[in-house]
Motif scaffolding. Structure first.
Motif, PDB file in Angstrom:
ATOM      1  N   CYS A 295      56.835 158.374 -24.420  1.00 28.49           N
ATOM      2  CA  CYS A 295      56.067 157.935 -25.585  1.00 28.49           C
ATOM      3  C   CYS A 295      54.749 158.708 -25.687  1.00 28.49           C
ATOM      4  O   CYS A 295      54.088 158.965 -24.688  1.00 28.49           O
ATOM      5  CB  CYS A 295      55.783 156.433 -25.478  1.00 28.49           C
ATOM      6  SG  CYS A 295      54.748 155.806 -26.809  1.00 28.49           S
ATOM      7  N   THR A 296      54.397 159.090 -26.908  1.00 28.66           N
ATOM      8  CA  THR A 296      53.168 159.868 -27.090  1.00 28.66           C
ATOM      9  C   THR A 296      51.960 158.978 -27.359  1.00 28.66           C
ATOM     10  O   THR A 296      50.833 159.422 -27.299  1.00 28.66           O
ATOM     11  CB  THR A 296      53.330 160.853 -28.269  1.00 28.66           C
ATOM     12  OG1 THR A 296      53.774 160.113 -29.407  1.00 28.66           O
ATOM     13  CG2 THR A 296      54.336 161.931 -27.933  1.00 28.66           C
ATOM     14  N   GLU A 297      52.206 157.710 -27.671  1.00 26.28           N
ATOM     15  CA  GLU A 297      51.077 156.834 -27.997  1.00 26.28           C
ATOM     16  C   GLU A 297      51.048 155.552 -27.180  1.00 26.28           C
ATOM     17  O   GLU A 297      50.460 154.550 -27.586  1.00 26.28           O
ATOM     18  CB  GLU A 297      51.118 156.473 -29.500  1.00 26.28           C
ATOM     19  CG  GLU A 297      50.856 157.661 -30.398  1.00 26.28           C
ATOM     20  CD  GLU A 297      51.225 157.362 -31.843  1.00 26.28           C
ATOM     21  OE1 GLU A 297      51.117 156.186 -32.247  1.00 26.28           O
ATOM     22  OE2 GLU A 297      51.624 158.294 -32.549  1.00 26.28           O
TER      23      GLU A 297
ATOM     24  N   CYS B 269      55.202 152.539 -27.372  1.00 27.31           N
ATOM     25  CA  CYS B 269      54.642 151.994 -28.615  1.00 27.31           C
ATOM     26  C   CYS B 269      55.718 151.545 -29.602  1.00 27.31           C
ATOM     27  O   CYS B 269      55.479 150.691 -30.443  1.00 27.31           O
ATOM     28  CB  CYS B 269      53.734 153.030 -29.275  1.00 27.31           C
ATOM     29  SG  CYS B 269      54.664 154.400 -30.013  1.00 27.31           S
ATOM     30  N   ASN B 270      56.922 152.130 -29.494  1.00 25.86           N
ATOM     31  CA  ASN B 270      58.020 151.836 -30.427  1.00 25.86           C
ATOM     32  C   ASN B 270      57.721 152.237 -31.870  1.00 25.86           C
ATOM     33  O   ASN B 270      58.428 151.828 -32.790  1.00 25.86           O
ATOM     34  CB  ASN B 270      58.416 150.348 -30.376  1.00 25.86           C
ATOM     35  CG  ASN B 270      59.238 150.032 -29.142  1.00 25.86           C
ATOM     36  OD1 ASN B 270      60.267 150.662 -28.896  1.00 25.86           O
ATOM     37  ND2 ASN B 270      58.765 149.101 -28.334  1.00 25.86           N
ATOM     38  N   ARG B 271      56.643 153.032 -32.081  1.00 27.04           N
ATOM     39  CA  ARG B 271      56.316 153.473 -33.443  1.00 27.04           C
ATOM     40  C   ARG B 271      56.370 154.992 -33.573  1.00 27.04           C
ATOM     41  O   ARG B 271      56.714 155.522 -34.611  1.00 27.04           O
ATOM     42  CB  ARG B 271      54.911 152.991 -33.830  1.00 27.04           C
ATOM     43  CG  ARG B 271      54.786 151.502 -34.097  1.00 27.04           C
ATOM     44  CD  ARG B 271      53.382 151.162 -34.586  1.00 27.04           C
ATOM     45  NE  ARG B 271      52.351 151.762 -33.732  1.00 27.04           N
ATOM     46  CZ  ARG B 271      51.826 151.147 -32.662  1.00 27.04           C
ATOM     47  NH1 ARG B 271      52.201 149.925 -32.343  1.00 27.04           N
ATOM     48  NH2 ARG B 271      50.913 151.758 -31.927  1.00 27.04           N
ATOM     49  N   CYS B 272      56.024 155.708 -32.473  1.00 29.59           N
ATOM     50  CA  CYS B 272      56.003 157.168 -32.561  1.00 29.59           C
ATOM     51  C   CYS B 272      57.424 157.702 -32.737  1.00 29.59           C
ATOM     52  O   CYS B 272      58.397 156.979 -32.510  1.00 29.59           O
ATOM     53  CB  CYS B 272      55.348 157.776 -31.314  1.00 29.59           C
ATOM     54  SG  CYS B 272      56.339 157.616 -29.824  1.00 29.59           S
TER      55      CYS B 272
ATOM     56  N   CYS C 156      59.684 157.358 -29.575  1.00 30.63           N
ATOM     57  CA  CYS C 156      60.221 156.008 -29.361  1.00 30.63           C
ATOM     58  C   CYS C 156      61.341 155.708 -30.353  1.00 30.63           C
ATOM     59  O   CYS C 156      62.395 155.186 -29.985  1.00 30.63           O
ATOM     60  CB  CYS C 156      59.119 154.957 -29.514  1.00 30.63           C
ATOM     61  SG  CYS C 156      58.045 154.845 -28.075  1.00 30.63           S
TER      62      CYS C 156
END
Ligand SMILES: [Zn+2]
Length: 498
Positions: A64-66, A73-76, A79
């Motif tokens: 994950c990058t964030e 994060c499950n948003r990037c 993910c």
């Protein structure tokens, strides 16, 4: 739109969301947060305990990058790609499906190539114990000198089947069966989010049946939703699962412990008429006995019971003399019976006989009854009572013999009950069975059962008899063996007792 099973739909997406496995989750999350990652992890434990879910969360967390504090994060985009299975650097291999030959070969070729998209290449190998020896050796080579950008997560239900060389190169995490309350809580969340009303006993029954596996629990919930729409109670759950109603199970168990054979047989009758499979009846009764044993030993601390503790408490109170060894003997017997039932014809007879035998093992005898059993079993070895005048063989004495048999072993009595006395004199006893009772005849022919009958004969008549067990021909007015007997012994000597 693709139909997602509840299990996939409700798969945890972060460490935080994982049900149970507290220490494992905390350890892994910390490792990610502090950048102390191992090259290979082994997740082992029972099915449905969350091994592959957690492996995927790990794969996201390290890429994950964030991410914050070790959580993905499950948003990037990383993910998201991992969540929908399109991320090139996370490879899932199911060793069970083709024993991993092609995948491991592929893995060996590509493992040293740097990650294409992310920070780390993650290989998740599920059911790793299923790999072929060849594939294991290939994997081992890679585990010996792992490239720094690669992480392996091996998952298995059977860690003992892995070679020590593989085990020693992995950081190992033991997954445990989820507790009943963990599973119930999750089921509650899922059902209320889907606007399904499930009663508390229904939730507990599902959770108990799932035996600590969240995947199984959610699949049961799914079946119930399909069957009952939006309101689910405990009887609907039992119905969906094809299980025997708990009240009947408890009644059967109470009757077995109290040695009330008629009652047991009549319950079995009812269940068969309702269309329950004999195998299921035997297995559910074994489960009930297992719960009873757990409750007898641990009281309210007993875990993963399929029956409600309230019912078990009453049963234990009703039979204070009940010993765990009696119960474990009964459980073994019932499980063996359910195995036998799977491969046998004449299931119904087998079920009845099996239950009567279980009564012998588990039933609570009063002091008097147990001493009777001892005398009658000991009888064959003791010398015949010569001073006792032999009695005439009449209906009365057969009844008396049957009483003695019953006191000796109730199952032998049940085997003899359908037989008619074709002939009985001072030397020979011939018993006739209808063709549809062949099963009883064959069982009765077994040595141990014959011994019980001989013991009863000796008690009543003062000596044993030669026993013949015959199958009667239904069409004949009088069974041929009777005609033959009349021919040999004369009419007066042969009495047919129905
Ligand atoms: Zn992310």
């Amino acid at each position: 739109m693709n139909y997602l099973t509840l299990y996939r739909q409700w798969r945890p997406q972060t460490f935080e969301e994982v049900v149970g496995q507290k220490n494992t989750v905390a350890g892994l999350k910390n490792a990610v947060k502090e950048g102390r990652l191992a090259h290979a992890y082994l997740f082992f434990g029972p099915r449905g305990s969350g091994k592959t879910s957690l492996a995927k969360i790990m794969a996201k967390a390290v890429n994950c990058t964030e991410g914050i504090g070790g959580e993905p994060c499950n948003r990037c985009s990383t993910c998201k790609d991992i969540n929908n299975g399109s991320f090139m650097d996370v490879m899932e291999i199911d060793a069970a499906s083709n024993r991993g030959i092609d995948e491991i070969r592929d893995l060996r070729e590509k493992v040293r190539v740097l990650p294409a998209q992310g920070k780390k290449k993650v290989y998740i190998i599920d059911e790793v114990h299923m790999l072929t020896t060849e594939a294991f050796n290939a994997l081992l080579k890679t585990l010996e000198e792992p490239p720094p950008s690669v992480m392996f997560i091996l998952a298995t239900t059977e860690a003992h089947r892995l070679p020590a060389t593989v085990l020693s190169r992995c950081q190992r995490y033991a997954f445990t069966r989820l507790s009943l309350s963990d599973v119930v809580q999750r089921l509650e969340e899922v059902s209320s989010a889907n606007e399904i009303n499930v009663t508390e006993p229904a939730l507990e029954t599902m959770a108990r049946r799932a035996n600590g596996s969240l995947r199984d629990a959610l699949s049961i919930l799914e079946q119930c939703i399909a069957f009952c729409d939006n309101d689910i109670d405990v009887n609907e759950v039992l119905e969906v699962l094809g299980l025997v109603n708990q009240e009947i199970l408890i009644q059967i168990m109470a009757a077995m412990l109290g040695q009330r054979t008629q009652e047991v047989l009549s319950h079995l009758n009812t269940l068969i008429r309702q269309g329950k499979e004999p195998v299921q009846v035997a297995r559910d009764t074994a489960m009930c006995a297992r719960d009873l044993m757990q409750y007898r030993l641990l009281g309210d601390d007993a875990e993963l019971l399929t029956m409600s503790p309230d019912i078990l408490r009453k049963l234990v109170a009703a039979f204070p003399a009940l010993s765990p060894s009696q119960l474990s003997g009964g459980i073994k017997h019932l499980l063996k019976l359910s195995d036998e039932l799977r491969y046998n014809e004449g299931q119904r007879f087998l079920l009845e006989i099996g239950f009567l035998e279980a009564i012998d093992i588990m039933g609570i005898t009063s002091g008097e009854q147990s001493s009777k059993i001892e005398t009658s079993i000991a009888a064959p070895s003791s010398p015949p009572a010569v001073e006792k005048a032999p009695k005439t063989t009449t209906a009365g004495s057969w009844e008396e013999i049957m009483d003695k048999v019953k006191a000796g072993k109730v199952t032998v009595h049940a085997l003899l009950a359908p037989a008619s006395v074709v002939e009985m004199d001072e030397k020979v006893l011939t018993l006739g069975y209808r063709p549809d009772r062949r099963f009883h005849r064959d069982k009765m022919a077994e040595k141990g059962n014959q011994e019980i009958l001989q013991a009863a004969l000796t008690q009543v008549l003062g000596h044993p008899l030669e026993i013949n067990l015959v199958i009667l021909e239904e069409t004949a007015e009088q069974p041929p063996v009777v005609r033959k007997a009349v021919e040999i012994f004369g009419k007066d000597k042969v009495k047919i007792i129905e």
